[in-house]
Design a protein around this motif. Structure first.
Motif, PDB file in Angstrom:
ATOM      1  N   ALA A  10       5.604   5.031   2.373  1.00 10.84           N
ATOM      2  CA  ALA A  10       4.542   4.042   2.189  1.00 10.84           C
ATOM      3  C   ALA A  10       4.286   3.838   0.699  1.00 10.84           C
ATOM      4  N   ARG A  11       5.344   3.988  -0.094  1.00  9.82           N
ATOM      5  CA  ARG A  11       5.227   3.826  -1.546  1.00  9.82           C
ATOM      6  C   ARG A  11       6.288   2.843  -2.025  1.00  9.82           C
ATOM      7  N   LEU A  12       5.815   1.788  -2.693  1.00  8.60           N
ATOM      8  CA  LEU A  12       6.698   0.729  -3.153  1.00  8.60           C
ATOM      9  C   LEU A  12       6.582   0.536  -4.657  1.00  8.60           C
ATOM     10  N   ALA A  13       7.697   0.531  -5.339  1.00  8.27           N
ATOM     11  CA  ALA A  13       7.765   0.135  -6.746  1.00  8.27           C
ATOM     12  C   ALA A  13       8.359  -1.265  -6.749  1.00  8.27           C
ATOM     13  N   ILE A  14       7.622  -2.228  -7.284  1.00  8.11           N
ATOM     14  CA  ILE A  14       8.001  -3.636  -7.174  1.00  8.11           C
ATOM     15  C   ILE A  14       8.191  -4.251  -8.558  1.00  8.11           C
ATOM     16  N   ASP A  15       9.332  -4.878  -8.756  1.00  4.49           N
ATOM     17  CA  ASP A  15       9.620  -5.589  -9.999  1.00  4.49           C
ATOM     18  C   ASP A  15       8.771  -6.864 -10.031  1.00  4.49           C
ATOM     19  N   LYS A  16       8.043  -7.077 -11.098  1.00  6.42           N
ATOM     20  CA  LYS A  16       7.172  -8.242 -11.248  1.00  6.42           C
ATOM     21  C   LYS A  16       7.941  -9.541 -11.061  1.00  6.42           C
ATOM     22  N   ARG A  17       9.224  -9.555 -11.389  1.00  4.09           N
ATOM     23  CA  ARG A  17      10.033 -10.775 -11.296  1.00  4.09           C
ATOM     24  C   ARG A  17      10.202 -11.278  -9.871  1.00  4.09           C
ATOM     25  N   VAL A  18       9.997 -10.432  -8.867  1.00  2.26           N
ATOM     26  CA  VAL A  18      10.165 -10.876  -7.475  1.00  2.26           C
ATOM     27  C   VAL A  18       8.860 -11.395  -6.870  1.00  2.26           C
ATOM     28  N   ILE A  19       7.794 -11.394  -7.656  1.00  4.73           N
ATOM     29  CA  ILE A  19       6.473 -11.789  -7.165  1.00  4.73           C
ATOM     30  C   ILE A  19       6.133 -13.187  -7.671  1.00  4.73           C
ATOM     31  N   ALA A  20       5.656 -14.032  -6.768  1.00  2.03           N
ATOM     32  CA  ALA A  20       5.242 -15.385  -7.136  1.00  2.03           C
ATOM     33  C   ALA A  20       4.126 -15.331  -8.173  1.00  2.03           C
ATOM     34  N   GLU A  21       4.141 -16.266  -9.089  1.00  2.00           N
ATOM     35  CA  GLU A  21       3.148 -16.307 -10.164  1.00  2.00           C
ATOM     36  C   GLU A  21       1.728 -16.455  -9.609  1.00  2.00           C
ATOM     37  N   ASP A  22       1.574 -17.045  -8.426  1.00  2.00           N
ATOM     38  CA  ASP A  22       0.242 -17.174  -7.800  1.00  2.00           C
ATOM     39  C   ASP A  22      -0.455 -15.830  -7.638  1.00  2.00           C
ATOM     40  N   PHE A  23       0.317 -14.777  -7.483  1.00  2.00           N
ATOM     41  CA  PHE A  23      -0.266 -13.446  -7.346  1.00  2.00           C
ATOM     42  C   PHE A  23      -1.119 -13.105  -8.563  1.00  2.00           C
ATOM     43  N   PHE A  24      -0.659 -13.532  -9.732  1.00  2.00           N
ATOM     44  CA  PHE A  24      -1.322 -13.183 -10.985  1.00  2.00           C
ATOM     45  C   PHE A  24      -2.414 -14.177 -11.390  1.00  2.00           C
ATOM     46  N   ILE A  25      -2.621 -15.179 -10.560  1.00  2.00           N
ATOM     47  CA  ILE A  25      -3.742 -16.109 -10.744  1.00  2.00           C
ATOM     48  C   ILE A  25      -4.770 -15.702  -9.691  1.00  2.00           C
ATOM     49  N   LEU A  26      -5.731 -14.895 -10.086  1.00  2.00           N
ATOM     50  CA  LEU A  26      -6.623 -14.255  -9.119  1.00  2.00           C
ATOM     51  C   LEU A  26      -7.396 -15.250  -8.272  1.00  2.00           C
ATOM     52  N   SER A  27      -7.642 -16.439  -8.782  1.00  2.00           N
ATOM     53  CA  SER A  27      -8.398 -17.436  -8.012  1.00  2.00           C
ATOM     54  C   SER A  27      -7.657 -17.897  -6.761  1.00  2.00           C
ATOM     55  N   THR A  28      -6.345 -17.650  -6.668  1.00  2.00           N
ATOM     56  CA  THR A  28      -5.604 -18.016  -5.456  1.00  2.00           C
ATOM     57  C   THR A  28      -5.929 -17.069  -4.304  1.00  2.00           C
ATOM     58  N   GLY A  29      -6.398 -15.872  -4.635  1.00  2.00           N
ATOM     59  CA  GLY A  29      -6.730 -14.882  -3.614  1.00  2.00           C
ATOM     60  C   GLY A  29      -5.549 -14.059  -3.132  1.00  2.00           C
ATOM     61  N   MET A  30      -4.354 -14.403  -3.570  1.00  2.00           N
ATOM     62  CA  MET A  30      -3.168 -13.699  -3.084  1.00  2.00           C
ATOM     63  C   MET A  30      -3.192 -12.215  -3.421  1.00  2.00           C
ATOM     64  N   ALA A  31      -3.512 -11.869  -4.666  1.00  2.00           N
ATOM     65  CA  ALA A  31      -3.521 -10.461  -5.067  1.00  2.00           C
ATOM     66  C   ALA A  31      -4.521  -9.666  -4.238  1.00  2.00           C
ATOM     67  N   GLY A  32      -5.697 -10.208  -4.051  1.00  2.00           N
ATOM     68  CA  GLY A  32      -6.717  -9.513  -3.268  1.00  2.00           C
ATOM     69  C   GLY A  32      -6.300  -9.315  -1.825  1.00  2.00           C
TER      70      GLY A  32
END
Length: 112
Positions: free
Chosen positions: A33-55
């Motif tokens: 249950a432990r994941l190391a994730i490369d930032k390059r595989v994550i959509a940029e929306d994740f890093f725009i907190l107002s989208t709610g994706m990260a939460g």
């Protein structure tokens, strides 16, 4: 301890479900249950907190007892809420932002 690593050159985590799918696959097929994730595989929306994706992703990971660390370069982000989110996450025990894959794996290995 087994830590799954998700990396590559194309975006594979583009919404909540696409983040949850590999987490569940790893949890039930690899027994971790432990994941190391490369930032390059994550959509940029994740890093725009107002989208709610990260939460939403973080909430799902917590619900399913998954710990994750995302590694990559965050220096170009200017959003104070994102910087605060990264700071708070790094002081918790379930979700981390690191500069390198090695650091991500280390943080996950040390997390209780």
């Amino acid at each position: 301890m087994t830590i799954a690593v998700i990396s590559g050159d194309e975006k594979v985590l583009v919404d909540v479900q696409s983040a949850l799918d590999p987490a569940m696959t790893v949890k039930y097929e690899a027994g971790t249950a432990r994941l190391a994730i490369d930032k390059r595989v994550i959509a940029e929306d994740f890093f725009i907190l107002s989208t709610g994706m990260a939460g939403e992703v973080l909430q799902k990971f917590i619900n399913y007892h998954i710990k994750a660390a995302i590694w990559g370069d965050y220096s170009h982000y200017t959003s104070k809420p994102l910087k605060d989110f990264i700071y708070e996450s790094n002081h918790g025990k379930d979700f981390f932002f690191t500069a390198t894959q090695e650091e991500a794996v280390k943080r996950l290995a040390e997390a209780l």
